[in-house]
Design a protein around this motif. Sequence first.
Motif, PDB file in Angstrom:
ATOM      1  N   GLN A 119      61.539 -33.606 -18.253  1.00 47.70           N
ATOM      2  CA  GLN A 119      60.951 -32.499 -18.869  1.00 47.70           C
ATOM      3  C   GLN A 119      59.978 -31.813 -18.203  1.00 47.70           C
ATOM      4  N   THR A 120      58.956 -32.321 -16.666  1.00 50.83           N
ATOM      5  CA  THR A 120      58.112 -32.656 -15.913  1.00 50.83           C
ATOM      6  C   THR A 120      58.666 -31.375 -14.937  1.00 50.83           C
ATOM      7  N   SER A 121      60.450 -31.713 -15.142  1.00 48.08           N
ATOM      8  CA  SER A 121      60.647 -30.222 -14.046  1.00 48.08           C
ATOM      9  C   SER A 121      60.814 -29.180 -14.541  1.00 48.08           C
ATOM     10  N   THR A 122      61.065 -28.999 -15.816  1.00 51.20           N
ATOM     11  CA  THR A 122      60.664 -27.415 -16.136  1.00 51.20           C
ATOM     12  C   THR A 122      59.680 -26.971 -17.309  1.00 51.20           C
ATOM     13  N   ASP A 123      58.851 -28.163 -17.775  1.00 52.48           N
ATOM     14  CA  ASP A 123      57.720 -27.490 -18.977  1.00 52.48           C
ATOM     15  C   ASP A 123      56.910 -28.610 -17.836  1.00 52.48           C
ATOM     16  N   GLY A 124      56.429 -28.755 -17.365  1.00 52.57           N
ATOM     17  CA  GLY A 124      55.675 -29.373 -16.618  1.00 52.57           C
ATOM     18  C   GLY A 124      54.958 -30.413 -17.305  1.00 52.57           C
ATOM     19  N   TYR A 125      53.609 -30.681 -16.340  1.00 53.81           N
ATOM     20  CA  TYR A 125      52.944 -31.928 -17.225  1.00 53.81           C
ATOM     21  C   TYR A 125      51.602 -31.527 -16.881  1.00 53.81           C
ATOM     22  N   HIS A 165      51.870 -27.672 -14.618  1.00 50.51           N
ATOM     23  CA  HIS A 165      52.388 -28.128 -13.243  1.00 50.51           C
ATOM     24  C   HIS A 165      53.337 -28.879 -13.880  1.00 50.51           C
ATOM     25  N   THR A 166      54.746 -28.583 -12.866  1.00 50.51           N
ATOM     26  CA  THR A 166      56.263 -29.123 -13.477  1.00 50.51           C
ATOM     27  C   THR A 166      56.102 -30.394 -12.061  1.00 50.51           C
ATOM     28  N   LEU A 167      56.696 -31.099 -12.042  1.00 48.47           N
ATOM     29  CA  LEU A 167      56.622 -32.972 -10.939  1.00 48.47           C
ATOM     30  C   LEU A 167      56.724 -31.719  -9.401  1.00 48.47           C
ATOM     31  N   GLU A 204      55.879 -29.089  -8.128  1.00 48.26           N
ATOM     32  CA  GLU A 204      54.375 -28.825  -8.008  1.00 48.26           C
ATOM     33  C   GLU A 204      53.293 -29.874  -7.492  1.00 48.26           C
TER      34      GLU A 204
END
Length: 263
Positions: free
Chosen positions: A54-60, A63-65, A67
């Motif tokens: 999820q964090t690699s695509t949609d981010g957190y 920002h993505t993981l 980043e």
Amino acid sequence: MTAAVQTAPRATRAWGLRLVPIVTLGVLWQVTATLMHNPAFIPAPAAVWHRLVQTSTDGYSGHTLIEHLGVSLRRILIGSAIGVAGGLLAGVVMGTVTWVRVVAEPVVTFVRALPPLAYFSLFIIWFGIDETPKLWLLSIAALPPVAVATASAVGSAPAALVEAVRALGAGRWEAVRDVVLPSALPEIFTGIRLAVGIAYSSVVAAETINGVPGIGGMVRDAQRYSQTDVVVLGLFAIGLSGLAIDGVLRLIEQRLIPWRGRS
């Protein structure tokens, strides 16, 4: 051919031994998460994997993981470079000039004993909440290990070789450059690896204030909202990237100091 045949099984066995604790910890993690049945306390490996995707695509937090990790690595690179450079300079001077060592050694030891958060608050008062206090924190955290290792290595350089090159007409700093520093490189590199590790472990402290984007800032933000899976993911990202950085430093060390460990 025989040596190559013997080396292959050894390498396979070494990798197998490294995988044993990883697999064991993974099994214990899954069993504990299943028994606890409390994702807010111990998330299952599948939950952390889902958060990774999820964090690699949609981010957190926008920002993505990658980043978040990239920003933290940039801070660590700059802070460690400044700290290592300052530590090398301070260590060489401390190791070659006695009165400087007497004066500076207690100061370096005092700074090394301070936890990063203790002086980070002071840096925020002085420099605000942008990048400057974070870089100062990582630089100060990285400096003492290099300074101590360099001073110790320079001070224990072979006196006979130094006297020999001085007798051949070399000046004081030429002797340091040509004899003292090459003999001290193994211990200096150990100090550099420790310094980078300390700087990396301080990144969460450096990113407690205005740390997003940043892997430490991501962990701190997730902790506030009890998103344990994000916290665990951030810890894995920090640990694995730290292993990669240490591996790069080991390769550089092998290239620069091929004589290390040889009589």
